[in-house]
Design a protein around this motif. Structure first.
Motif, PDB file in Angstrom:
ATOM      1  N   LEU A   1      -5.844  46.534  44.507  1.00 52.86           N
ATOM      2  CA  LEU A   1      -4.651  46.692  43.677  1.00 52.86           C
ATOM      3  C   LEU A   1      -5.015  46.730  42.200  1.00 52.86           C
ATOM      4  O   LEU A   1      -4.417  47.490  41.416  1.00 52.86           O
ATOM      5  N   TYR A   2      -6.000  45.947  41.802  1.00 56.28           N
ATOM      6  CA  TYR A   2      -6.450  45.942  40.408  1.00 56.28           C
ATOM      7  C   TYR A   2      -6.995  47.303  40.003  1.00 56.28           C
ATOM      8  O   TYR A   2      -6.667  47.829  38.925  1.00 56.28           O
ATOM      9  N   GLN A   3      -7.814  47.897  40.863  1.00 57.53           N
ATOM     10  CA  GLN A   3      -8.362  49.222  40.568  1.00 57.53           C
ATOM     11  C   GLN A   3      -7.245  50.262  40.481  1.00 57.53           C
ATOM     12  O   GLN A   3      -7.240  51.124  39.592  1.00 57.53           O
ATOM     13  N   ALA A   4      -6.267  50.185  41.379  1.00 59.07           N
ATOM     14  CA  ALA A   4      -5.168  51.150  41.370  1.00 59.07           C
ATOM     15  C   ALA A   4      -4.311  51.005  40.117  1.00 59.07           C
ATOM     16  O   ALA A   4      -3.932  52.005  39.482  1.00 59.07           O
TER      17      ALA A   4
ATOM     18  N   THR B   1      -0.109  50.627  32.297  1.00 55.30           N
ATOM     19  CA  THR B   1      -0.596  49.927  31.119  1.00 55.30           C
ATOM     20  C   THR B   1      -0.973  48.493  31.481  1.00 55.30           C
ATOM     21  O   THR B   1      -0.654  47.999  32.563  1.00 55.30           O
ATOM     22  N   GLU B   2      -1.628  47.809  30.539  1.00 57.58           N
ATOM     23  CA  GLU B   2      -2.120  46.462  30.828  1.00 57.58           C
ATOM     24  C   GLU B   2      -0.970  45.482  31.066  1.00 57.58           C
ATOM     25  O   GLU B   2      -1.090  44.564  31.865  1.00 57.58           O
ATOM     26  N   ARG B   3       0.165  45.685  30.365  1.00 55.45           N
ATOM     27  CA  ARG B   3       1.297  44.791  30.586  1.00 55.45           C
ATOM     28  C   ARG B   3       1.803  44.915  32.026  1.00 55.45           C
ATOM     29  O   ARG B   3       2.130  43.913  32.665  1.00 55.45           O
ATOM     30  N   TRP B   4       1.873  46.132  32.543  1.00 58.75           N
ATOM     31  CA  TRP B   4       2.339  46.330  33.912  1.00 58.75           C
ATOM     32  C   TRP B   4       1.313  45.848  34.935  1.00 58.75           C
ATOM     33  O   TRP B   4       1.661  45.573  36.076  1.00 58.75           O
ATOM     34  N   GLN B   5       0.048  45.746  34.528  1.00 59.91           N
ATOM     35  CA  GLN B   5      -0.956  45.205  35.437  1.00 59.91           C
ATOM     36  C   GLN B   5      -0.665  43.749  35.771  1.00 59.91           C
ATOM     37  O   GLN B   5      -1.104  43.244  36.809  1.00 59.91           O
ATOM     38  N   GLN B   6       0.064  43.054  34.892  1.00 59.34           N
ATOM     39  CA  GLN B   6       0.475  41.681  35.163  1.00 59.34           C
ATOM     40  C   GLN B   6       1.854  41.621  35.804  1.00 59.34           C
ATOM     41  O   GLN B   6       2.116  40.764  36.640  1.00 59.34           O
TER      42      GLN B   6
ATOM     43  N   LEU C   1       3.423  40.259  39.855  1.00 56.20           N
ATOM     44  CA  LEU C   1       4.492  39.265  39.822  1.00 56.20           C
ATOM     45  C   LEU C   1       5.733  39.758  40.561  1.00 56.20           C
ATOM     46  O   LEU C   1       6.354  39.010  41.335  1.00 56.20           O
ATOM     47  N   LEU C   2       6.089  41.030  40.356  1.00 50.11           N
ATOM     48  CA  LEU C   2       7.231  41.608  41.067  1.00 50.11           C
ATOM     49  C   LEU C   2       6.967  41.667  42.573  1.00 50.11           C
ATOM     50  O   LEU C   2       7.865  41.405  43.386  1.00 50.11           O
TER      51      LEU C   2
ATOM     52  N   ILE D   1      -2.757  37.471  38.637  1.00 55.56           N
ATOM     53  CA  ILE D   1      -2.032  36.851  37.534  1.00 55.56           C
ATOM     54  C   ILE D   1      -2.975  35.971  36.703  1.00 55.56           C
ATOM     55  O   ILE D   1      -2.862  35.902  35.479  1.00 55.56           O
ATOM     56  N   ALA D   2      -3.907  35.291  37.354  1.00 62.09           N
ATOM     57  CA  ALA D   2      -4.825  34.388  36.641  1.00 62.09           C
ATOM     58  C   ALA D   2      -5.980  35.112  35.967  1.00 62.09           C
ATOM     59  O   ALA D   2      -6.685  34.520  35.145  1.00 62.09           O
ATOM     60  N   ARG D   3      -6.186  36.390  36.266  1.00 62.66           N
ATOM     61  CA  ARG D   3      -7.359  37.125  35.777  1.00 62.66           C
ATOM     62  C   ARG D   3      -7.558  37.078  34.262  1.00 62.66           C
ATOM     63  O   ARG D   3      -8.684  36.813  33.802  1.00 62.66           O
TER      64      ARG D   3
END
Length: 370
Positions: free
Chosen positions: A45-48, A54-59, A63-64, A99-101
């Motif tokens: 999921l991180y790679q995708a 963007t980086e904000r949506w990566q977090q 969460l969603l 989330i902790a990354r």
């Protein structure tokens, strides 16, 4: 219309009789087949996300997804250590890794973010599911019961509570990755870092709480460092310690309420105690040198405190926090006990911390002079 059966928590006697010593005599069952592929969910999921948003949506996306899967537990509640509901719990726990990354990624050098996420997810899933007596009870179910919620409706709350403890166990996994990364950096080879990191874990099997506690202490150190303001780290310790003491004492007074989190809770108080000397002495700078000092002092302090508590040099004696935690005590008595353990760990870790920091400083000065 079929009436859903309410969730029945095990009695304190039943749970205390089945709760194993931490990392001692643990035998995983075949249910690992269901959630072993979940270990791969965070890195994939991180790679995708890295390639598409963007980086904000990566977090935000993990969460969603956590909220979505927690709500899905209402339709597919877990019925045991298999099935769709159990798999959803494992996915929820694995999403905490993403989330902790950011709290750990900045400190990585030779190890890639994807590799660190894979290590963290494997450690988190292993701690929460393989080494827990049951993942199907816990503080989330307790909260649902206090709110008057029963049956399948309680599972979304239980899933979110599991997610919070997933943040801590993911932190332990990232701390292991950082430790291996630091060894690899000093030895100019990540393969050497993985080798000696594995040796560290093998050497700590007999004192598993020391390894897990040291890595948890390093994880808490990284979480505290998220706040950029200098000096605020010291203030963050007070609510963290008060919360750890209260929650640990409460769950020891009501052992039937502790489920998956029983792996993490007994280590929270000593791990926070290990951090106190560092934060009090150098609250404005958090470097790798101090991080290593925290881990080493914990590796020495945890088994020493366990030995003092048991007064006997056996493997069981070197894993005292688990048996202590399994014993049923009144809340006041449990709070007093963990308060004493907190003070003992502070006094011992302060000495070892100073020794390690002074030794590393002397070594660094010798290299500069050479």
């Amino acid at each position: 219309m079929e009436i859903e059966k309410p969730i029945i928590l095990p009695s304190p006697d039943e749970l205390s009789s089945t709760t194993p010593d931490l990392f001692v005599s643990l035998t995983p069952d075949l249910s690992w087949i269901w959630f072993a592929p979940v270990v791969l969910v965070p890195p994939v999921l991180y790679q995708a996300l890295q390639r598409s948003v963007t980086e904000r949506w990566q977090q935000l996306v993990p969460l969603l997804l956590t909220f979505a899967f927690s709500l899905a537990l209402y339709a597919a509640p877990p019925t045991g250590r298999d099935g769709v509901g159990f798999l959803l719990l494992a996915v929820i726990a694995s999403l905490a890794t993403l989330i902790a990354r950011p709290a750990f990624e900045y400190a990585l050098d030779r190890l890639s973010s994807t590799a660190a996420i894979l290590v963290a997810s494997a450690v988190s899933i292993g701690l929460l599911f393989l080494f827990a007596s049951t993942p199907l009870t816990g503080l989330g179910v307790l909260l649902a019961g206090l709110l008057g919620i029963e049956a399948a409706v309680a599972w979304p709350i239980a899933g979110l509570a599991l997610f919070l403890f997933g943040l801590l166990t993911a932190g332990i996994g990232y701390a292991l990755a950082l430790f291996v990364d630091e060894i690899g950096d000093r030895m100019s080879s990540i393969v050497s870092g993985l080798f000696f990191g594995a040796l560290l874990l093998l050497a700590g099997l007999a004192i598993g709480e020391a390894v897990a506690g040291g890595l948890l202490a390093l994880a808490l150190l990284q979480f505290i460092r998220i706040v950029p303001e200098k000096g605020v780290h010291m203030l963050l310790l007070f609510p963290a310690v008060a919360g750890a003491l209260a929650v640990t004492a409460f769950t020891q007074a009501h052992p039937g309420m502790a489920g998956t989190e029983a792996i993490v809770l007994p280590l929270l108080v000593p791990a926070l105690a290990v951090l106190v000397p560092f934060v009090l002495l150098e609250p404005q700078v958090l470097t790798r040198r101090e991080g290593i000092a925290v881990v080493v002092s914990a590796l020495v302090t945890f088994p020493l405190v366990s030995f003092i508590l048991t007064r006997q040099m056996t493997i069981a004696g070197l894993n005292a926090f688990g048996p202590l935690y399994a014993e049923t005590l009144a809340f006041e008595a449990a709070l007093f006990r963990w308060g004493l353990i907190f003070v003992e760990v502070i006094l011992l870790s302060l000495a070892f911390y100073l020794i390690v920091v002074m030794g590393l400083t002397a070594l660094r000065r010798a290299k500069v002079q050479a």
